[in-house]
Design a protein around this motif. Structure first.
Motif, PDB file in Angstrom:
ATOM      1  N   ILE A  33      67.393  26.157  42.478  1.00  8.17           N
ATOM      2  CA  ILE A  33      66.018  26.490  42.864  1.00  8.17           C
ATOM      3  C   ILE A  33      66.021  27.788  43.685  1.00  8.17           C
ATOM      4  N   ALA A  34      66.979  27.913  44.585  1.00 10.95           N
ATOM      5  CA  ALA A  34      67.077  29.158  45.364  1.00 10.95           C
ATOM      6  C   ALA A  34      67.209  30.358  44.438  1.00 10.95           C
ATOM      7  N   GLY A  35      67.951  30.193  43.348  1.00 11.08           N
ATOM      8  CA  GLY A  35      68.155  31.276  42.389  1.00 11.08           C
ATOM      9  C   GLY A  35      67.030  31.376  41.369  1.00 11.08           C
ATOM     10  N   GLU A  36      65.956  30.586  41.569  1.00 13.08           N
ATOM     11  CA  GLU A  36      64.799  30.586  40.666  1.00 13.08           C
ATOM     12  C   GLU A  36      65.222  30.306  39.227  1.00 13.08           C
ATOM     13  N   GLN A  57      63.594  28.942  51.555  1.00 18.91           N
ATOM     14  CA  GLN A  57      62.647  29.884  50.969  1.00 18.91           C
ATOM     15  C   GLN A  57      61.605  29.143  50.137  1.00 18.91           C
ATOM     16  N   LYS A  58      61.936  27.910  49.762  1.00 16.19           N
ATOM     17  CA  LYS A  58      61.034  27.135  48.915  1.00 16.19           C
ATOM     18  C   LYS A  58      61.023  25.665  49.334  1.00 16.19           C
ATOM     19  N   GLN A  59      59.840  25.062  49.278  1.00 16.39           N
ATOM     20  CA  GLN A  59      59.722  23.612  49.457  1.00 16.39           C
ATOM     21  C   GLN A  59      59.860  22.949  48.089  1.00 16.39           C
ATOM     22  N   ILE A  60      60.604  21.869  48.028  1.00 15.97           N
ATOM     23  CA  ILE A  60      60.800  21.173  46.758  1.00 15.97           C
ATOM     24  C   ILE A  60      60.317  19.731  46.901  1.00 15.97           C
ATOM     25  N   GLN A  61      59.407  19.341  46.021  1.00 21.21           N
ATOM     26  CA  GLN A  61      58.908  17.960  46.012  1.00 21.21           C
ATOM     27  C   GLN A  61      59.453  17.255  44.782  1.00 21.21           C
ATOM     28  N   ILE A  62      60.091  16.121  44.987  1.00 18.97           N
ATOM     29  CA  ILE A  62      60.691  15.398  43.873  1.00 18.97           C
ATOM     30  C   ILE A  62      59.990  14.061  43.705  1.00 18.97           C
ATOM     31  N   ASN A  63      59.311  13.901  42.577  1.00 19.78           N
ATOM     32  CA  ASN A  63      58.605  12.658  42.280  1.00 19.78           C
ATOM     33  C   ASN A  63      59.381  11.889  41.231  1.00 19.78           C
ATOM     34  N   VAL A  64      59.849  10.733  41.595  1.00 20.62           N
ATOM     35  CA  VAL A  64      60.555   9.889  40.633  1.00 20.62           C
ATOM     36  C   VAL A  64      59.660   8.718  40.263  1.00 20.62           C
ATOM     37  N   LEU A  85      57.833  29.938  54.806  1.00 25.32           N
ATOM     38  CA  LEU A  85      56.993  28.770  54.543  1.00 25.32           C
ATOM     39  C   LEU A  85      56.266  28.291  55.794  1.00 25.32           C
ATOM     40  N   ALA A  86      56.365  29.055  56.887  1.00 26.42           N
ATOM     41  CA  ALA A  86      55.683  28.682  58.131  1.00 26.42           C
ATOM     42  C   ALA A  86      54.173  28.681  57.915  1.00 26.42           C
ATOM     43  N   PRO A  87      53.449  27.790  58.631  1.00 27.47           N
ATOM     44  CA  PRO A  87      51.988  27.790  58.485  1.00 27.47           C
ATOM     45  C   PRO A  87      51.409  29.125  58.952  1.00 27.47           C
ATOM     46  N   THR A  88      50.425  29.620  58.248  1.00 30.92           N
ATOM     47  CA  THR A  88      49.847  30.908  58.637  1.00 30.92           C
ATOM     48  C   THR A  88      48.962  30.762  59.870  1.00 30.92           C
ATOM     49  N   ILE A 126      57.819  24.004  44.854  1.00 32.89           N
ATOM     50  CA  ILE A 126      58.357  23.569  43.567  1.00 32.89           C
ATOM     51  C   ILE A 126      58.176  22.058  43.440  1.00 32.89           C
ATOM     52  N   VAL A 127      57.698  21.621  42.284  1.00 35.79           N
ATOM     53  CA  VAL A 127      57.518  20.193  42.032  1.00 35.79           C
ATOM     54  C   VAL A 127      58.363  19.790  40.830  1.00 35.79           C
TER      55      VAL A 127
END
Lengths: 419, 419
Positions: free
Chosen positions: B327-330, B294-301, B16-19, B386-387
């Motif tokens: 989430i890691a396990g998709e 491996q994944k960024q997760i955004q949680i909107n409540v 997930l590093a910036p390119t 992931i949102v």
């Protein structure tokens, strides 16, 4: 749920499993039946259990504090204060949680089928379900199996019952104690399930305990609450709390001891100790089957400003992923314990803090001890039962919390649970 | 600390590093120097950084809420309200935390050496240290390198500085924004480090931000606190909170814009937005470098009973090991989201709860939606961002929290950090 995704092996039995599991004796006033009702994916796996009690049985319970409890938990909560039980009916494979009104109807159907088959009142039937959350089930999903279950009822069904309630557990959990009330011998049997989604602050998984003692429901509730606080409410695997956590205790009243009308009756001393011990035994079996656990960790906090503060600090340490992975890596990284004490938000003074691993003092008054020898600590941390002592030197508050380490096994199991 | 145990490979750079990492421009009134002072185990690795500011520079800060803060944090807290800065001096390799009185003396020595070399007051020198906790360091451990550092000061040292403060970070973190105050262009540069022991409720790692704007210290503090709440205080990697978390913001006053005396000045609108955006950029870089992520997760409540309640619930979801491993396990295991909402202890009604993954509604009013099609959800969860939207349908409280998934990489990194 108990089944494992296709192509995956079931996780190996925990290295912390008991080498000789308890064999539960029959208990006067209790009959049990278990069956493979097809609720678990695995063909032929036991997944439905009925525990029947003699008329006059009293009951107590401690239930999840989740704000989104399952339909079965709602049902139990509603009926516990009536204090009477004729049966526990328990399934594994589907938690019947977050299944809306349909979930409530399933519980009602299960209860009425069981009450009818046993000639009992609906309020005397307690239901628990464990497994996947949010998968709707048909109304008669459990109820239709009740007549078959009733036919199978036997006094010798304890061990099978402990198998039927398993989900990701790698071993069945049971315990028994023989004790006395006055001069009369009484027995306590208990079974439990749980290996993840275990956190304190509530009854932390499913556990069903029964005794032949004759105790009023209010006395039973007092004893159970007190025992649960020192056992099921003092363990944590991953800080996650189930929608379904349920601990029930039934007393069949078949033993003929002196009448008990108060939880503080002196005749209850041995019984209370035995019950506490059995509850801790079951709770520690849950910790020792923590998903992926390779080590049991006991955290003793002393010198806190209050008992409550001690427990919050002990939990902060027990729930810290950095502490738990350090133990998994056999690294006595006591700096992470300091971090966890700090993040608990409770009164603490960095320069008074003392930490020991396995009885070896590492830090005192906020600094590493003079001439600290890491060798016994390194030995200790290679073992299976790790003890961390933290003294805050502020007051007299003390608490003990148990947890397990955080390993690759946890990720394996929880990254592919539902698929 | 940054070094990896002998025989172990350094963890691979986060996917997930910036390119294309930001290239930070010089900023009027700031000079920087970095060196390899031998504080990290790895030979030749940059591990000491000096950021020097022009006379008249104002400063603001947000510090860890840990009850066991490091000696450098204590020092910063004591001097922040004076509002003036001439330098930040920062090392990686040892956190100088839980090092008792000796730790305080090390800070004093570092400060006096730096103040002397720059002709500044001690209260204008801010110190931060990151790395292992509880390993004592000699008093002149950092201070003795100050003369060398001062010789190397250059306007172009930003990128090297972002390297020098890294520990287990798999990539350097930096961000820049150009904005305006009134009609005058101003620049904001920032660097950060952090990849574990990251949790909200405080400044959550090390971050150093500077601008050439001319702002009174109290205005700067208001802006920083507000921005931190929406960024560094809204991320979590593992719920663990460092003893050393430090976010500092310096304003050199070299830009010649209209005078600002209040944080609510209309001329600050663009600047405030740019600062908020830069802080969120840096904070998300920390999440995206979460140990093993491996994944960024955004949680909107949304729909919570209050904004505070929304944030508690969002954090409970973000910190749940069961949600993070799913989430890691998709695995779009939304039942675990229900569990996490329940355990947060905030007002929630199971039968009003709605959950969406990647914009696809899964549940509504406490039940799975009619004709739910898992396909777009399965597609979404295979991605890197992931949102998860959770609506409680109770009130107007809303909050967003970011985290990452929990993978084998986290265990690898944290099970052998210190050895």
């Amino acid at each position: 749920m108990a089944s494992v995704a296709p192509g995956r092996e079931a996780p190996p039995v925990s290295p912390l499993a008991p080498t000789s599991p308890a064999d539960l004796p029959p208990l006067a006033g209790v009959r049990l039946a278990s069956m493979a009702a097809g609720l678990k994916k695995k063909q032929g796996a036991l997944d439905l259990m009925l525990m029947e009690f003699a008329a006059g049985t009293t009951v107590a319970g401690v239930l999840t504090k989740s704000k989104c409890p399952s339909a079965p938990v709602d049902w139990c909560r509603k009926n516990l204060d009536k204090g009477k039980a004729r049966a526990f009916i328990v399934n594994a494979g589907n938690a019947n949680a977050f299944t809306g009104m349909a979930g409530d109807r399933t519980v009602e159907h299960t209860v009425s089928a069981t009450a009818k088959a046993l000639g009992a009142k609906a309020s005397e039937i307690f239901v628990a379900s464990t497994g996947v959350i949010g998968q709707p089930v048909s109304q008669d999903w459990i109820g239709k199996h009740v007549p078959d279950l009733v036919k199978k009822l036997t006094r010798d069904g304890w061990n099978a019952a402990s198998e039927a309630i398993r989900t990701t557990d790698t071993f069945a959990k049971r315990a028994t104690r023989t004790t006395r009330i006055g001069f009369e011998t009484v027995t306590i049997n208990g079974i439990a399930k749980g290996s993840g989604m275990i956190a304190p602050d509530m009854a932390t998984m499913l556990a069903f305990v029964a005794t032949d003692a004759k105790l009023p429901a209010d006395v039973l509730q007092t004893l159970l609450k007190s025992g649960a606080d020192k056992s099921f409410n003092s363990i944590t695997v991953d800080s996650d709390t189930s929608t379904s956590d349920t601990l029930l205790l039934a007393a069949t009243g078949q033993a003929t001891h002196a009448k008990i009308s108060s939880a503080s009756d002196a005749n209850l001393k041995s019984f209370r100790a035995a019950l506490d011990d059995l509850l801790l035994d079951l709770a520690l079996q849950v910790v020792r089957d923590g998903e992926g656990a390779q080590k049991q960790i006991q955290i003793n906090v002393t010198g806190a400003s209050s008992p409550k503060s001690a427990k919050i600090i002990a939990r902060a340490i027990a729930n810290s992923p950095l502490v738990k992975t350090a133990i998994a890596g056999e690294d006595a990284n006591w700096g992470r314990v300091v971090m966890a004490v700090g993040k608990a938000g409770e009164p603490a003074d960095r320069d008074k803090l003392s930490i020991a691993f396995g009885g070896t003092q590492i830090t005192k008054n906020g600094q590493i001890v003079d001439g600290y020898n890491e060798k016994p600590v390194v030995e200790h941390i290679k073992g299976q039962e790790i003890v961390i002592d933290v003294d805050l030197a502020l007051g007299k508050g003390a608490a003990t919390v148990w947890t397990c380490d955080l390993t690759h096994g946890y990720i394996d199991i929880n990254g592919s649970y539902r698929s």
